[in-house]
Scaffold this active site. Structure first.
Site, PDB file in Angstrom:
ATOM      1  N   HIS A  17       0.793  -1.230   0.000  1.00 34.33           N
ATOM      2  CA  HIS A  17       0.000   0.000   0.000  1.00 34.33           C
ATOM      3  C   HIS A  17       0.819   1.271   0.000  1.00 34.33           C
ATOM      4  CE1 HIS A  17      -3.998  -1.821   0.771  1.00 34.33           C
ATOM      5  NE2 HIS A  17      -3.266  -2.755   1.350  1.00 34.33           N
ATOM      6  N   LYS A  63      -7.493  14.353   4.256  1.00 31.33           N
ATOM      7  CA  LYS A  63      -6.671  13.151   4.226  1.00 31.33           C
ATOM      8  C   LYS A  63      -5.655  13.284   5.349  1.00 31.33           C
ATOM      9  CE  LYS A  63      -5.569  14.328  -0.070  1.00 31.33           C
ATOM     10  NZ  LYS A  63      -5.840  13.072  -0.778  1.00 31.33           N
ATOM     11  N   ARG A  64      -4.907  12.206   5.641  1.00 29.19           N
ATOM     12  CA  ARG A  64      -3.887  12.358   6.663  1.00 29.19           C
ATOM     13  C   ARG A  64      -2.891  13.461   6.276  1.00 29.19           C
ATOM     14  NH1 ARG A  64      -3.535   8.670  11.002  1.00 29.19           N
ATOM     15  NH2 ARG A  64      -1.657   9.814  11.534  1.00 29.19           N
ATOM     16  N   LYS A 109       1.662  14.451   0.651  1.00 32.01           N
ATOM     17  CA  LYS A 109       0.313  14.813   0.207  1.00 32.01           C
ATOM     18  C   LYS A 109       0.195  16.316  -0.072  1.00 32.01           C
ATOM     19  CE  LYS A 109      -1.748  10.957   2.817  1.00 32.01           C
ATOM     20  NZ  LYS A 109      -2.460  10.119   1.821  1.00 32.01           N
ATOM     21  N   LYS A 145     -14.230   9.067  -3.733  1.00 36.63           N
ATOM     22  CA  LYS A 145     -15.453   9.460  -3.014  1.00 36.63           C
ATOM     23  C   LYS A 145     -15.952  10.814  -3.510  1.00 36.63           C
ATOM     24  CE  LYS A 145     -13.563   6.842   0.802  1.00 36.63           C
ATOM     25  NZ  LYS A 145     -12.685   6.884   1.995  1.00 36.63           N
ATOM     26  N   THR A 199      -8.087   7.030  -2.071  1.00 36.70           N
ATOM     27  CA  THR A 199      -9.467   6.547  -2.208  1.00 36.70           C
ATOM     28  C   THR A 199     -10.445   7.686  -1.952  1.00 36.70           C
ATOM     29  OG1 THR A 199      -9.222   5.699   0.040  1.00 36.70           O
ATOM     30  CG2 THR A 199      -9.119   4.095  -1.751  1.00 36.70           C
TER      31      THR A 199
HETATM   32  C1  26W Z   1       4.299   0.861   9.722  1.00 36.70           C
HETATM   33  C2  26W Z   1       3.709   2.209   9.561  1.00 36.70           C
HETATM   34  C3  26W Z   1       2.721   2.234   8.485  1.00 36.70           C
HETATM   35  C4  26W Z   1       1.404   2.442   8.790  1.00 36.70           C
HETATM   36  C5  26W Z   1       0.467   2.454   7.804  1.00 36.70           C
HETATM   37  C6  26W Z   1       3.108   2.032   7.190  1.00 36.70           C
HETATM   38  C7  26W Z   1       2.180   2.037   6.214  1.00 36.70           C
HETATM   39  C8  26W Z   1       0.868   2.239   6.509  1.00 36.70           C
HETATM   40  C9  26W Z   1      -0.149   2.220   5.429  1.00 36.70           C
HETATM   41  C10 26W Z   1       0.215   1.163   4.420  1.00 36.70           C
HETATM   42  C11 26W Z   1      -0.306   3.555   4.825  1.00 36.70           C
HETATM   43  C12 26W Z   1      -1.563   3.655   4.040  1.00 36.70           C
HETATM   44  O1  26W Z   1      -2.635   3.781   4.587  1.00 36.70           O
HETATM   45  N1  26W Z   1      -1.431   3.615   2.720  1.00 36.70           N
HETATM   46  C13 26W Z   1      -2.521   4.015   1.874  1.00 36.70           C
HETATM   47  O2  26W Z   1      -3.254   2.894   1.447  1.00 36.70           O
HETATM   48  C14 26W Z   1      -4.396   3.285   0.717  1.00 36.70           C
HETATM   49  C15 26W Z   1      -5.201   2.045   0.419  1.00 36.70           C
HETATM   50  O3  26W Z   1      -4.537   1.233  -0.492  1.00 36.70           O
HETATM   51  C16 26W Z   1      -3.993   4.039  -0.537  1.00 36.70           C
HETATM   52  O4  26W Z   1      -5.144   4.476  -1.200  1.00 36.70           O
HETATM   53  C17 26W Z   1      -3.131   5.235  -0.174  1.00 36.70           C
HETATM   54  O5  26W Z   1      -2.628   5.851  -1.347  1.00 36.70           O
HETATM   55  C18 26W Z   1      -1.965   4.781   0.693  1.00 36.70           C
HETATM   56  O6  26W Z   1      -1.233   5.905   1.167  1.00 36.70           O
END
Ligand code: 26W
Length: 775
Positions: free
Chosen positions: A325, A512-513, A518, A624, A620
């Site tokens: 992701h 968004k975060r 971003k 929306k 995503t």
């Molecule tokens: C270990 C720390 C950590 C925490 C969360 C690393 C990575 C994450 C997630 C993978 C980050 C995340 O939410 N990624 C998002 O995933 C969405 C669903 O696929 C995508 O639409 C976003 O672009 C992506 O940033």
């Protein structure tokens, strides 16, 4: 007994009250429990049917009550009951969201569960029942503050505690009970109920009576505290890795509990011959967070059922599939070997065996010993989780076309060379049930009046709306609906933020975060430039715009917090400037979450999706907004590319450097040159250091300034190319601002976006997972 009667009965028997006298909490409890009784008969599995398991450290499901009532087909009956009793269904808006996730990855998991159940796909979710979800955000003088999110404060009537299905999870110096809490995942009016199983850690012995008798009170409750600590809180990082012991414990905790459950269920049905295991279960790993499940399953099969490593490996490989992701290097999980040995030493030998098996395989493949190193699962005294996930599974997918290409060509290139067949794309999607039917009843009814309601479970039907783009009446109604959603949002913001915004303005929204990639800061710079442009007379004839932001910053992410403070300062300056009163407004809403998104998105005209090309895996939120009839102001990144492919570039505002351009300029990029040669950029950037804004001595603003012009030890200057894209972004925004003057023409663009959003249903995505990976 019908649903309403059950509600009344529960209020009477369990709460000794009546609808009129009941508190919101009591009403919520009664409505939910009555709904649970209603779905009970459908909550079962079909024997002999393969099930897919979605393992995820996060499920960002939001508020359940409205969605569940809708999916059960009870919304109308509940509303009628409430009207009869003089209660506003809106009272449930007090109920906390289930915020057991950070952002995109967790929300995607929630959309997938909804879509699978709505299409009779046997998919169950497995995760962690955090005691506290994502922190609540408040602003104190424009600075972000955080407080605990007690998501169960209204109870948790949608969960069923399954004491008898508890398992034990062992750490080197600790054993805990993993208790499942099962939530029904209700398909849209189709009688299908799947399960979201969230694990809660509890002590095996709750209270040490001997210690208590010895007056050692701390010791008496130590075991309970140590167990409860495991699922106490969701790590609030989004795209930033933290190699903490507790996080590793969380991951192993829910991975081990889930693997034990699958093995137990399998042996109960088929005995100890595991040859059919992979025909019974498909396990999808939502990023690397549950990847420790792979060596854990192998360990269980080897140690408890005496399979050889090779036999266990083959089963694991057929069972697991991995979704990546993010391509942010700082998000790739790598656990120190020393930490693994310290926390879960029993798993380590199996990681070593995986490592060795891979090494042997590499030798047979004629790969130079130098190249071999970049595959090693154990490297630099760390366990490389993404490598393990790709190696010991049969499928690796990205979440948008461009993202999958970047995985194949860059991030996981060497793996793609070895196992090209394993790589595949599954472009993300969103559930139109929550993100249209539930959050925008006005637009939903409008659509249904024109094309019927099949779109609710088949979003490609929306295409049929295309025939109405040139229909005066239809377009007028469409515009009225947008106005109505803006008014509703204004009312909410007045009540919740205490701020009045003008519903006649353009609504330009970035939610968004908060993360550098971003580029909320680019948005802020451009707003400031517009502000100066209007003041200086450079910009004339500006269509009034309100710029809305919503974002949480990870509490330890200093820069992200600086950006929030900066935007709040800009908002303040503009708010007190009488010249701006009927021109522009900026508002950073506090505690942005799923429920807030449900109000903001339907009201938006412009959706800000402005990440540096090549950084946002998919996005995503962009989908929306599109579905609710907004145009995308975006870069060629993530799913934006596919959005404009569907809706037409001419109906959106695409700007900025694309992946190739970024790659080409990277090595010679000099933001300071841009700064020195572009007075508009210089003026805006200087507000970070010239006293225009006050960061209360925190040093945040100067730090942002230097990050862009000088860089830091870990990043080159302006790592995310804000200055490179600045002018092109401002131009695109001005273009949209001018285009909006022709309201009909602008609405038409919005309409076309809505009509072409069919591809972005998570129904489509989940069917692709089902057909191409699981079944
Ligand atoms: C270990 C720390 C950590 C925490 C969360 C690393 C990575 C994450 C997630 C993978 C980050 C995340 O939410 N990624 C998002 O995933 C969405 C669903 O696929 C995508 O639409 C976003 O672009 C992506 O940033």
């Amino acid at each position: 007994m019908n649903f309403s009667q059950k509600v009344l009965q529960i209020l009477d028997e369990q709460h000794n009250t009546t609808p009129k006298k009941a508190t919101t909490k009591q009403l919520y409890d009664a409505v939910s429990k009555a709904a649970m009784l209603n779905l009970k008969k459908d909550w079962k599995t079909t024997p002999g049917q393969k099930r897919a398991c979605y393992l995820s450290a996060e499920f960002l499901i939001g508020r359940l009550v409205y969605a569940n009532l809708m999916n059960l087909g009870l919304a109308k009956e509940c509303e009628d009951l409430f009207i009869k009793e003089g209660i506003d269904l809106k009272c449930f808006e007090e109920i906390e969201d289930d915020a057991l996730g950070n952002g995109g990855l967790g929300r995607l998991a929630a959309c997938f569960l909804d879509s699978a159940a709505s299409h009779h796909i046997p998919l169950d979710g497995f995760g962690i029942r955090y005691r506290y979800g994502l922190f609540k955000q408040y602003f104190d003088n424009g600075f972000q503050g955080e407080s605990a999110d007690d998501w169960q404060s209204f109870g948790d009537p949608w969960s069923v505690r399954k004491e008898d299905e508890a398992v034990t999870v062992s750490f080197r110096n600790q054993q805990v009970k993993a208790i499942p809490y099962d939530m029904p995942v209700i398909g849209y009016q189709n009688g299908c109920v799947n399960t979201l199983r969230l694990w809660q850690a509890e002590p095996i012995n709750g209270f040490n009576f001997h210690a208590f008798n010895d007056l050692k009170y701390d010791e008496a409750v130590k075991e309970a505290n140590d167990a409860e600590n495991i699922n106490a809180v969701l790590y609030p990082n989004d795209n930033g890795y933290e190699g903490r012991v507790l996080r590793l414990k969380q991951q192993y905790f829910f991975s081990s509990a889930t693997m034990q459950t699958l093995v137990n269920r399998y042996t109960a049905e088929y005995g100890e011959n595991f040859s059919a295991f992979a025909d019974c279960y498909a396990v999808q790993l939502n990023d690397t967070h549950p990847t420790i499940s792979i060596p854990e399953l192998i360990r269980i099969l080897c140690e408890d059922y005496l399979l050889t490593f090779e036999e266990a490996f083959e089963i694991a490989q057929k069972t697991f599939a991995y979704t990546n992701h993010t391509i942010m290097a700082e998000a790739l999980e790598k656990w120190d070997v020393s930490m693994i040995l310290d926390v879960i030493p029993q798993v380590y030998p199996y990681i070593v065996m995986l490592h060795n098996r891979l090494s042997r395989e590499l030798k047979t493949k004629n790969i130079t010993s130098d190249t071999q190193k970049c595959y090693h699962i154990i490297a630099d005294n760390q366990v490389q989780m993404a490598r393990m996930a790709v190696y010991a599974s049969h499928s690796t997918n990205g979440v948008a076309q461009i993202h999958t290409e970047i995985l194949k060509n860059e991030v996981l290139h060497e793996w793609y060379m070895l196992y090209p067949q394993r790589f595949n794309n599954k472009t993300n999607g969103i559930t139109q049930r929550r993100w249209l039917a539930l959050c925008n009843k006005e637009l939903s009814n409008f659509i249904t009046e024109h094309i019927g309601d099949k779109w609710i479970t088949d979003l490609d039907e929306l295409k049929k709306m295309q025939t109405y783009v040139d229909d005066e009446t239809a377009l007028n109604t469409f515009m009225q609906i947008k106005s109505e959603k803006k008014r509703q949002l204004c009312d909410y913001i007045k009540a919740y933020e205490g701020v009045e915004i003008n519903p006649n303005f353009i609504f330009d929204v970035q939610i968004k975060r908060l993360h550098e990639y971003k580029r909320q800061l680019l948005n802020a710079f451009s707003i400031l430039d517009t502000y100066y442009g209007i003041k200086d007379g450079r910009i004339k004839d500006f269509t009034p715009t309100v710029y809305l932001f919503g974002a949480k910053a990870a509490p330890g992410y200093f820069r992200a917090k600086g950006i929030i403070k900066y935007i709040n300062e800009i908002a303040k300056m503009i708010a007190v400037d009488p010249e701006m009163k009927d021109k522009m407004q900026v508002l950073f809403v506090h505690n942005y979450n799923v429920s807030y998104a449900e109000k903001l998105i339907p009201a938006a005209d412009i959706s800000e999706q402005i990440s540096t090309a090549g950084t946002e895996a998919s996005g995503t939120g962009n989908m929306k907004f599109m579905l609710n009839g907004a145009v995308t102001m975006g870069t060629m990144d993530g799913a934006n590319i596919e959005i404009v492919e569907q809706a037409g570039r001419e109906n959106n505002y695409i700007f900025g450097a694309e992946v190739d351009e970024i790659a080409a300029v990277k090595s010679s990029y000099n933001p300071r040159n841009i700064y020195n040669n572009n007075p508009r950029i210089k003026r805006v950037l200087d507000t970070l250091i010239d006293g225009t804004f006050d960061d209360c001595g925190s040093g945040m603003f100067a730090e942002l300034y230097h990050a862009i012009l000088d860089g830091a030890s870990w990043h080159q200057p302006d790592h995310y190319f804000l200055l490179l894209d600045f002018e092109r972004y401002c131009d695109a925004r001005m273009q949209a601002n001018r285009d909006y003057k022709d309201k009909k023409a602008f609405a038409k663009k919005c309409f076309i976006n809505m009509a072409n959003a069919g591809k972005f249903s998570s129904d489509r995505t989940i069917k692709q997972y089902a057909e191409e990976i699981w079944f």
